[in-house]
Enzyme design. Structure first.
Site, mmCIF file in Angstrom:
data_model
loop_
_atom_site.group_PDB
_atom_site.id
_atom_site.type_symbol
_atom_site.label_atom_id
_atom_site.label_comp_id
_atom_site.label_asym_id
_atom_site.label_seq_id
_atom_site.Cartn_x
_atom_site.Cartn_y
_atom_site.Cartn_z
ATOM 1 N N ASN A 24 7.814 10.131 -5.429
ATOM 2 C CA ASN A 24 6.433 10.402 -5.821
ATOM 3 C C ASN A 24 5.814 11.242 -4.719
ATOM 4 O OD1 ASN A 24 3.495 10.141 -5.910
ATOM 5 N ND2 ASN A 24 3.801 8.587 -7.483
ATOM 6 N N GLY A 80 0.809 -1.211 0.000
ATOM 7 C CA GLY A 80 0.000 0.000 0.000
ATOM 8 C C GLY A 80 0.837 1.252 0.000
ATOM 9 N N GLU A 105 8.198 5.384 8.016
ATOM 10 C CA GLU A 105 8.404 5.279 9.462
ATOM 11 C C GLU A 105 8.904 6.574 10.088
ATOM 12 O OE1 GLU A 105 9.225 0.614 10.216
ATOM 13 O OE2 GLU A 105 10.764 1.639 9.058
#
Length: 730
Positions: free
Chosen positions: A614, A466, A689
Site C-alpha cells: 500500500n 497504526g 524500521e
C-alpha cells in the site's frame, strides 16, 4: 492441524499476475473513519458494568526489597477497595516474543519506579490518591546506576571474520572514533492500559498489546493458569514502537485484582509511569574503527558497544547488527559489553540495533571519507559487498547502490560543496548522507480467509498499531480473490482467531500478509476446480471467475462459504540468503553559528523495500521512521538522576520528540521497484524500521558538513554543537 508452509525456495510472483489492481495502490485505511469519529474502541475504553480502577504503586528506591506497606493509612479512604501485593506482579514488561512470564520479583526492587503493588478503588482519582499516600518501608541496598561502572560490565566474545588487527595495522588511512547515544523511550500516544474481566475461571483481557499469540502465553504463565483460559482483545492500538511487545505490569495487575475482588478492573498507566516502568532503549557507548587503502577500499571494520540492562534480562540492543553486512572488509570484529545496573530495564524500541548503531557507524563512514578526501557517496558505493561479509550468505535482493545513486541525483548532491563553505547570514548550511539497512524477517503466522459469495473475510489475531494492517490484509485478499476492497472485511486483535506474528520487527506484513495470501491461494485452487481449469489459468476480477474458456460470477461457484487457513514460517531460504531492506537518506540542515540550533531544511529517503503493498501506508511508515531519525539526531534524550538512576525527563514536556516545527515541509520518500523472492511468498520486506535506520546519521553528517565540526555525543543538542564548533576553532 494446518500444515506449515516453509520458505525453502524462491517463490513465484503471483501478485504480479493477478488483475484486481489493489496491491500497491495508496488506499485509505478502512478503520480510519472509526478512529477519527471515536468509534474505534481502544484498550481503556468500553468499561464493563461495575468496573473498578487500579493504580500501580511504584518503588522509591533503586535496589533492595520491600519490607511492608502501611495499609492502615489508606484503609479508611472512601472508595478504596483493595491493596494488591501479590508475588505474581511483574517487574517490567516481557521482551518481544518471550511467550513466558517476565521477571516476577516478589519483594525485591531492581530500579526506582518499579511497580510493587496495586491500589484498587471505585474511581481512578481515589486509586491514584491512595497509591500516592500509601507508606512503603524498604530495606535499601547499594545500587549501581551508571553503566560506565567497570564492576557492572561484562564483555561477550567478539564476533569476527578474518584478522581485524592485522588488516587495520596494514591500512593507509584509519579512523578510530567513540560515540555515545542517550537512552530513548517509545512514548506511544496511547498509554499502556488493560481491562481484566473474569467469567468463572476464564479471563478476558482488553489490552494495548502488539503480539497476542505470545501475550496470551505470557499472561497465562504469569497468573499460573492454562492459556486456554485466556482471551485477549486488542483490535485497536494507539502506537507501540516495541513498548507493547510483551505482557506488562498493568495487565497482570488488573487480572490479579479482578480475580480477588470479583469485579472487572481497569489499570491505565500515567504518562510518567510509562516512562518509568516500560522498557526503554539503552544508552550506548560505541567505538567504531575503519581502515582503508588510499583509494578508498575498506579493509578493516570494528564496531564495539557498551549497553545496559537490569539483572535477569536476556535482551541486549543489537547495536552492530547492520554493521556486520553493510560493507565488505578482510577483517571484521564486533564486541558487545553489557552493564547490569539499577535503571528501568531496556528492551526493543523501534528498529532495535540499527536505530542507534547506524548513528555511530554511518558517521564514522563519513569521517573515513573525510580522511580519504573522497565523496561520502562514492566511498559507500565502492565498498558494497557481493555476499554477507560474516556468513557468506547471498543477498536475496540488494538495492543499496541504486538507492545511493538515485538519491544523490534527486537531492542535488553534486552541488554540495566543501565543508563549511555555504553560509546564509547566521546560518551554516550543509548536506549529509547515510546508508540504511534493516534485516527483513518472516515469523510463523496463521490466517483464515472466508469467501462468502461476493465478499470475503480475513481473520487473524494480528494487530494494527497504526501501520495499516487492516488495509494491506484486505488488499491482499481482495487481489487474490478478485474482489473490490469494499467487499473484504478484516478482523484482527482477538486470540480466538488464528495466531499471527504480531506487530514488531517490521515483519508483520511479511508474515501475516503471507499467511493471508496462502489461505486465499488455497481458495483460488478450489474455485479453479469448480470452474474446471488449472489454477494457473484462473483469473479473478471484479467478482468474475475466468479460466478454461469459461466465465462465471464468483458467487455462483460458492455454496455457502469456502474457508481456508494457512500457516507460514521461515525455512531454508533464511539460512541461504540474507533478506534486508536497503536505502539511502539525504539531509540538508542549517546550523546557527552562535546558538548551535539545528534546523532540518529538507530530507530525502530512497528505499528498496521489496513489494509495496500500500503506497500510502508504506510512505507514512517511512516518513515516520525518518522523523524518528530527526529526534534521535537532535532532541531525544532520557536523563537519569545519577543518585537513584530514576528517569528525570519522564513526560513529553521534558523528553522532546520532534514537533511539526522540527520536521521539514520538504520531506520525500522514493520507493524503488523490487521483489524479494527468497524472503516470503509475497516478495515484501519490512518498512517501518528501515525508515529510521541511518536517517539520523544523515542529519548528523550534514551538521558536520555545515560547520566543519564533528559532534560525537548524540543527540546533537545546541550546547554540544557549540562545544564541537569551539573545539574545532569554527
Amino acid at each position: 492441524m494446518t500444515e506449515i508452509f516453509r520458505m525453502n525456495e524462491a517463490q513465484p510472483r503471483l501478485l504480479d499476475e493477478t488483475r484486481q489492481g489493489l496491491v500497491g495502490k495508496p488506499l485509505d485505511r478502512p478503520e480510519g473513519p472509526k478512529k477519527v469519529s471515536g468509534r474505534a474502541r481502544y484498550a481503556a475504553e468500553g468499561l464493563p458494568e461495575d468496573a473498578a480502577h487500579g493504580v500501580l504503586v511504584r518503588a522509591t528506591i533503586a535496589q533492595g526489597r520491600v519490607t511492608g506497606f502501611g495499609h492502615d493509612a489508606i484503609r479508611d479512604i472512601p472508595g478504596v477497595i483493595a491493596l494488591i501485593t501479590d508475588d505474581r506482579l511483574l517487574r517490567n514488561p516481557a521482551q518481544g516474543m518471550a511467550g513466558a512470564a517476565p521477571c516476577q520479583p516478589g519483594s525485591q526492587v531492581f530500579y526506582h519506579g518499579q511497580p510493587i503493588a496495586l491500589v484498587v478503588a471505585d474511581s481512578p482519582e481515589t486509586a491514584r490518591d491512595a497509591a500516592h499516600r500509601l507508606p512503603v518501608s524498604y530495606d535499601a541496598g547499594t545500587a549501581i546506576t551508571d553503566p560506565a561502572t567497570k564492576s557492572a560490565q561484562h564483555s561477550g566474545e567478539p564476533e569476527t571474520s578474518g584478522d581485524f588487527n592485522a588488516a587495520f595495522a596494514d591500512c593507509d588511512v584509519t579512523v578510530d572514533a567513540t560515540y555515545t547515544t542517550d537512552a530513548q523511550v517509545a512514548a506511544a500516544m496511547e498509554p499502556h492500559a488493560a481491562i481484566a474481566d473474569w467469567q468463572g475461571d476464564n479471563l478476558t483481557l482488553r489490552g494495548s498489546l502488539q503480539m497476542l499469540r505470545f501475550n496470551r502465553d505470557e499472561l497465562a504463565d504469569s497468573l499460573g493458569i492454562d492459556p486456554a483460559q485466556v482471551r485477549i482483545l486488542s483490535p485497536y492500538i494507539g502506537g507501540g514502537f516495541g513498548s507493547k511487545l510483551g505482557i506488562g505490569p498493568e495487565a497482570v495487575a488488573a487480572a490479579i485484582a479482578a480475580r480477588e475482588i470479583g469485579r472487572p478492573v481497569r489499570v491505565v498507566m500515567s504518562r510518567q509511569t510509562v516512562f518509568d516502568a516500560v522498557l526503554r532503549r539503552t544508552e550506548t557507548t560505541q567505538r567504531v574503527r575503519f581502515g582503508a587503502t588510499g583509494d578508498g577500499r575498506i579493509r578493516a571494520i570494528s564496531h564495539d558497544d557498551l549497553v545496559s540492562n537490569a539483572a535477569g534480562e536476556e535482551f541486549f540492543e543489537p547495536v552492530s547488527q547492520a554493521s556486520q553486512f553493510l560493507y565488505g572488509a578482510e577483517g571484521l570484529s564486533f564486541t558487545q559489553t553489557v552493564a547490569t545496573i539499577s535503571r528501568t530495564p531496556s528492551g526493543s524500541v523501534r528498529a532495535p540495533g540499527e536505530a542507534v548503531g547506524m548513528l555511530a557507524f554511518e558517521c564514522a563512514v563519513d569521517e573515513l571519507a573525510e580522511a580519504l578526501n573522497l565523496c561520502p557517496v562514492d566511498l559507500r558505493l565502492r565498498n558494497i559487498p557481493d555476499t554477507h561479509p560474516m556468513t557468506g550468505q547471498a543477498y536475496s535482493a540488494h538495492g543499496l547502490a541504486d538507492c545511493l545513486r538515485r538519491g544523490a541525483e534527486q537531492f542535488g548532491w553534486a552541488e554540495r560543496g566543501a565543508p563549511g563553505a555555504r553560509v546564509e547570514g547566521d546560518w551554516r548550511i550543509g548536506m549529509g548522507v547515510s546508508s540504511a539497512a534493516r534485516k527483513s524477517m518472516l515469523v510463523q503466522s496463521a490466517a483464515r480467509v472466508r469467501l462468502l459469495g461476493d465478499r470475503a473475510v480475513v481473520e487473524t489475531d494480528m494487530t494494527d498499531i497504526g501501520t495499516g494492517t487492516y488495509a494491506i490484509l484486505g488488499q491482499i485478499a481482495g487481489e487474490m480473490l478478485g474482489l473490490p476492497i469494499s467487499s473484504v472485511e478484516v478482523i484482527l486483535g482477538d486470540t480466538d482467531l488464528p495466531g499471527a506474528s504480531g506487530s514488531g520487527g517490521s515483519f508483520g506484513a511479511n508474515s501475516a500478509g503471507s499467511a493471508t495470501f496462502l489461505a486465499a491461494k488455497k481458495i483460488r485452487a478450489t474455485i479453479a476446480d469448480k470452474l474446471g481449469c488449472d489454477p494457473a489459468e484462473l483469473h479473478l476480477q471484479d467478482g468474475i471467475a475466468r479460466g478454461g474458456n469459461v466465465e462465471r460470477p464468483l458467487a455462483d461457484l460458492v455454496d455457502g462459504e469456502i474457508v481456508q487457513e494457512a500457516v507460514v514460517a521461515a525455512g531454508d531460504t533464511s539460512k541461504s540468503h540474507l533478506s534486508s531492506g536497503f536505502g539511502a537518506h539525504f539531509a540538508e540542515v542549517a546550523v546557527n553559528q552562535w546558538t548551535g540550533e539545528t534546523r532540518v531544511r529538507r530530507m530525502l529517503g530512497v528505499m528498496a523495500m521489496g513489494r509495496i503493498l500500500n503506497e500510502k501506508t508504506a510512505r507514512s511508515q517511512a516518513l515516520g521512521g525518518m522523523i524518528w531519525g530527526i529526534g534521535a539526531a537532535l532532541t531525544e534524550a532520557v536523563e537519569h538522576d545519577p543518585r537513584t538512576g530514576h528517569i528525570v525527563t519522564r513526560d513529553l514536556a521534558n523528553y522532546h520528540v520532534p514537533a511539526h516545527a522540527d520536521v521539514p515541509g520538504d520531506m520525500k520518500v522514493v520507493f524503488l521497484e523490487e521483489r524479494d523472492d527468497m524472503g516470503n511468498p509475497i516478495q515484501t520486506k519490512g518498512i517501518g524500521e528501515l525508515g529510521i535506520s541511518g536517517a539520523g546519521a544523515a542529519v548528523l553528517n550534514a551538521i558536520a558538513h555545515a560547520t566543519g565540526a564533528r559532534v560525537r555525543n548524540f543527540p546533537a543538542l545546541p550546547d554540544r554543537v557549540v562545544a564541537a564548533m569551539e573545539a574545532a576553532g569554527v
